[in-house]
Write a protein that holds these residues in place. Structure first.
Motif, mmCIF file in Angstrom:
data_model
loop_
_atom_site.group_PDB
_atom_site.id
_atom_site.type_symbol
_atom_site.label_atom_id
_atom_site.label_comp_id
_atom_site.label_asym_id
_atom_site.label_seq_id
_atom_site.Cartn_x
_atom_site.Cartn_y
_atom_site.Cartn_z
ATOM 1 N N GLN A 60 33.114 47.018 49.801
ATOM 2 C CA GLN A 60 34.124 46.268 49.055
ATOM 3 C C GLN A 60 33.602 45.748 47.708
ATOM 4 O O GLN A 60 34.383 45.514 46.783
ATOM 5 C CB GLN A 60 34.657 45.109 49.887
ATOM 6 N N ASP A 61 32.294 45.596 47.566
ATOM 7 C CA ASP A 61 31.731 45.125 46.301
ATOM 8 C C ASP A 61 31.350 46.266 45.358
ATOM 9 O O ASP A 61 31.078 46.019 44.171
ATOM 10 C CB ASP A 61 30.480 44.272 46.553
ATOM 11 N N GLN A 92 43.068 46.220 51.463
ATOM 12 C CA GLN A 92 41.606 46.238 51.528
ATOM 13 C C GLN A 92 40.967 46.633 50.192
ATOM 14 O O GLN A 92 39.820 46.264 49.912
ATOM 15 C CB GLN A 92 41.142 47.201 52.617
ATOM 16 N N GLN A 94 42.104 45.720 47.228
ATOM 17 C CA GLN A 94 42.402 44.794 46.139
ATOM 18 C C GLN A 94 41.180 44.005 45.682
ATOM 19 O O GLN A 94 41.055 43.661 44.499
ATOM 20 C CB GLN A 94 43.530 43.843 46.535
ATOM 21 N N TYR A 95 40.233 43.731 46.574
ATOM 22 C CA TYR A 95 39.073 42.921 46.187
ATOM 23 C C TYR A 95 38.237 43.636 45.126
ATOM 24 O O TYR A 95 37.954 43.089 44.065
ATOM 25 C CB TYR A 95 38.218 42.615 47.425
ATOM 26 N N CYS A 96 37.841 44.898 45.414
ATOM 27 C CA CYS A 96 37.008 45.606 44.443
ATOM 28 C C CYS A 96 37.820 46.003 43.215
ATOM 29 O O CYS A 96 37.268 46.145 42.113
ATOM 30 C CB CYS A 96 36.333 46.822 45.070
ATOM 31 N N ARG A 98 40.275 44.109 41.756
ATOM 32 C CA ARG A 98 40.418 42.934 40.894
ATOM 33 C C ARG A 98 39.082 42.466 40.322
ATOM 34 O O ARG A 98 39.062 41.739 39.330
ATOM 35 C CB ARG A 98 41.121 41.827 41.664
ATOM 36 N N ASN A 99 37.995 42.900 40.932
ATOM 37 C CA ASN A 99 36.671 42.599 40.381
ATOM 38 C C ASN A 99 36.245 43.609 39.326
ATOM 39 O O ASN A 99 35.142 43.515 38.787
ATOM 40 C CB ASN A 99 35.621 42.565 41.498
ATOM 41 N N CYS A 122 48.070 45.741 43.698
ATOM 42 C CA CYS A 122 46.803 45.198 44.185
ATOM 43 C C CYS A 122 45.683 45.337 43.158
ATOM 44 O O CYS A 122 44.539 44.989 43.454
ATOM 45 C CB CYS A 122 46.406 45.879 45.492
#
Length: 606
Positions: A60-61, A92, A94-96, A98-99, A122
């Motif tokens: 995810q990162d 799932q 959306q985290y990476c 938006r980063n 997302c």
């Protein structure tokens, strides 16, 4: 390190015939950059929902690209016959996204366009999807070409997308139509009228960039330019029995008082034992002069362009040799052998190329087609022998050597990019490193070229004295085009038969003896094994124009209704160095041999 996640998922109930091949080829393409440590490729060949959940959590990162291929629908992916809902996958990602880590999602299944809106909401910058059911074979062709362009030529997403549609359409038997092969439980019955089958959505700025992660290389991490190329050529020519290099190798490996061979000695031995058209462009790479205009030993666009020029001129030269062999069959065995229509079409295509298209033309299909014809001819007719003894090497390379074949494709793609001025300036260093590797793979098997002497026959005299009754001897005034450094040799060859006058000849011969100088040149007794006239596709400007440069060898460039144009091999893109031959007879010029041979060849392939 950034991660590219590949998820392939077939179905036991409705297996996709081409998915396994897509899996293998896409992974191979991405793995080519592994040695640069640009990214990690994680591949799930039989992905399940649990596998996908695990991977999305694990990366995810660091997830830069997510690619899915398999059965799908507008709101779900089918992972080994299990359903994975698209909204959960988007959540799932959306985290990476938006980063700023995730750059692209590819959904290469049927009717995945319905999933685009959730992914964009997302934060996914770019989504490649489909608006209808897709043909399995087309989906594979699209995917492979798309990734080839992104990874091997650093194309932008938009450019790679548009070009990948071509192969997809080619294998679909017409328009890219609504063949439902990569969909189960499809809600879209057919391709909506007027809509493209594959679609591209996202941020215009990202679409105009390349999404594949890369690590900026420092100067300390870069291999030294030309080091591998020189070693590859030196070892290849030694294995092929190049006399000068064999002597150097003996000197450095002898048991008593071995003597190191300098880089300069290797360069000279390489460049002065191969045909001039190849050697002069290699010289710019591996033995550049102090002049800034001639230096190509730094990792920049100029070097990348020259690497592709070596490839292009070498394949063009090989193509001309193959065409000349076809022409020789016609001349030596008139009305005996017939060319099939497809081969005639290919030869006519060669003549009809524009100046621009010739500089990026793919000569490998022409080489392969002519090679196959000549191989079959030699097998069926004992009276015909192949001129190139190593022609079977070309057969094996194109058919069996995947590394050679792939390197040809990569160099061809790079040639198109630099010629169209579309190379990504931020990636030129990495492209140069890769391009040198590809060039090594391409040139390594061609060490045998030193055995064929490229020569120009300036004049022929008959040596006949009344007190000598032995067989006639023909003294040929020859310019030997086999060295890129220094001045080309001008000598006299005494041969017991005569070659073609005013022609550029590829000569298979043995130097029997060297005699005293004759008119400030060396006179050789020569045993000719065979020869191949490359005219009118290769000409020596010096044969037709007085006081011309000795290295002024020219290739056929094109024709129109009024004239035949030739380009100077040393500067193939220079219009100033071109020569045009009027098609109409003109008693004031010396171009009759060119016109006559060119027109005869055109009649042959009509």
């Amino acid at each position: 390190m950034k991660v590219i996640l590949l998820a392939f998922a077939n179905s036991a109930n409705a297996p996709l015939e081409h998915l396994t091949a897509e899996d293998k080829e896409v992974y191979t393409i991405l793995n080519e950059r592994h040695y640069l440590s640009d990214y990690i490729v994680h591949k799930e060949s039989f992905a399940t929902p649990d596998d996908l959940n695990r991977c999305l959590a694990q990366y995810q990162d660091d997830l830069a690209i997510f690619h899915f291929s398999g059965h799908a629908d507008r709101d779900k992916l089918f992972l080994s016959d299990e359903v994975a809902n698209s909204s959960g996958i988007a959540h799932q990602l959306q985290y990476c996204a938006r980063n700023g880590v995730l750059k692209m999602v590819v959904l290469n299944g049927c009717s995945t366009g319905g999933q685009v809106e959730d992914l964009l909401k997302c934060g996914v910058p770019v989504v490649v999807s489909t608006s209808a059911p897709v043909n399995d074979k087309s989906a594979k062709a699209f995917s492979v070409r798309f990734w080839e362009l992104l990874v091997r030529t650093q194309s932008t997403i938009e450019k790679a997308f548009l070009e990948a549609l071509g192969p997809a359409k080619t294998v679909a038997n017409g328009d890219i139509g609504p063949v439902s092969v990569r969909g189960l439980l499809l809600q879209d019955a057919q391709n909506p009228a007027g809509k493209a089958l594959w679609r591209l959505d996202g941020d215009p700025n990202i679409l105009a960039s390349n999404p594949v992660p890369y690590k900026s290389l420092t100067r300390q991490e870069l291999p030294k330019p030309n080091e591998k190329l020189i070693d590859t050529l030196y070892n290849s020519f030694h294995l092929a029995g190049n006399p000068k290099i064999v002597e150097l190798h003996k000197r450095e490996t002898r048991e008593t008082d071995p003597e190191p061979v300098s880089k300069t000695e290797k360069q000279i031995a390489i460049l002065n034992t191969i045909p001039f058209p190849i050697g002069i462009h290699l010289q710019k790479l591996i033995a550049s002069t102090a002049s800034n205009e001639e230096g190509y030993d730094d990792y920049d666009l100029k070097r990348l362009t020259q690497i592709t020029q070596v490839y292009q001129i070498t394949t063009e030269f090989l193509g001309i040799i193959m065409i000349a062999q076809i022409w020789e069959v016609y001349v030596r065995f008139p009305n005996t052998f017939e060319l099939d229509h497809s081969l005639k079409d290919k030869l006519r295509e060669y003549l009809s190329l524009t100046s621009e298209s010739r500089e990026v033309y793919d000569f490998t299909p022409l080489i392969q087609q002519v090679r196959a014809y000549l191989d079959n001819l030699a097998a069926a007719n004992s009276e015909y022998e192949l001129f190139i003894d190593e022609q079977n090497i070309l057969t094996d390379l194109f058919l069996l050597d995947e590394n050679f074949r792939n390197s040809c494709e990569r160099l061809r793609d790079l040639r198109k990019i630099v010629f169209s001025k579309k190379a990504n300036p931020d990636r030129v260093i990495e492209l140069c490193v890769s391009a040198e590797e590809y060039l090594c793979n391409f040139l390594r098997p061609l060490g045998f070229v030193h055995r064929y002497h490229l020569t120009s026959v300036q004049s022929i005299d008959v040596l006949k004295l009344r007190h000598i009754t032995k067989d006639l001897v023909f003294r040929h005034r020859i310019i030997k085009f086999m060295q890129a450094l220094g001045t080309n040799e001008r000598n006299y060859y005494n041969i017991n038969s005569f070659l073609d006058n005013w022609g550029v000849i590829l000569l298979k011969c043995k130097m029997v003896a060297a005699k005293v100088k004759y008119k400030s040149t060396i006179q050789y007794d020569v045993q000719v094994i065979d020869y191949l006239n490359l005219s009118p596709f290769v000409i020596d400007y010096n044969s037709f124009v007085e006081k011309a440069d000795l290295s002024y060898i020219m290739f056929f460039k094109g024709e129109n209704e009024a004239e035949i144009t030739f380009k100077r091999v040393k500067e193939p893109l220079s219009k100033r160095d071109e020569m045009s031959v009027p098609k109409l007879e003109d008693d004031s010029d010396n171009f009759y041999p060119i016109r006559e041979q060119f027109n005869a060849f055109k009649r042959f392939i009509a």
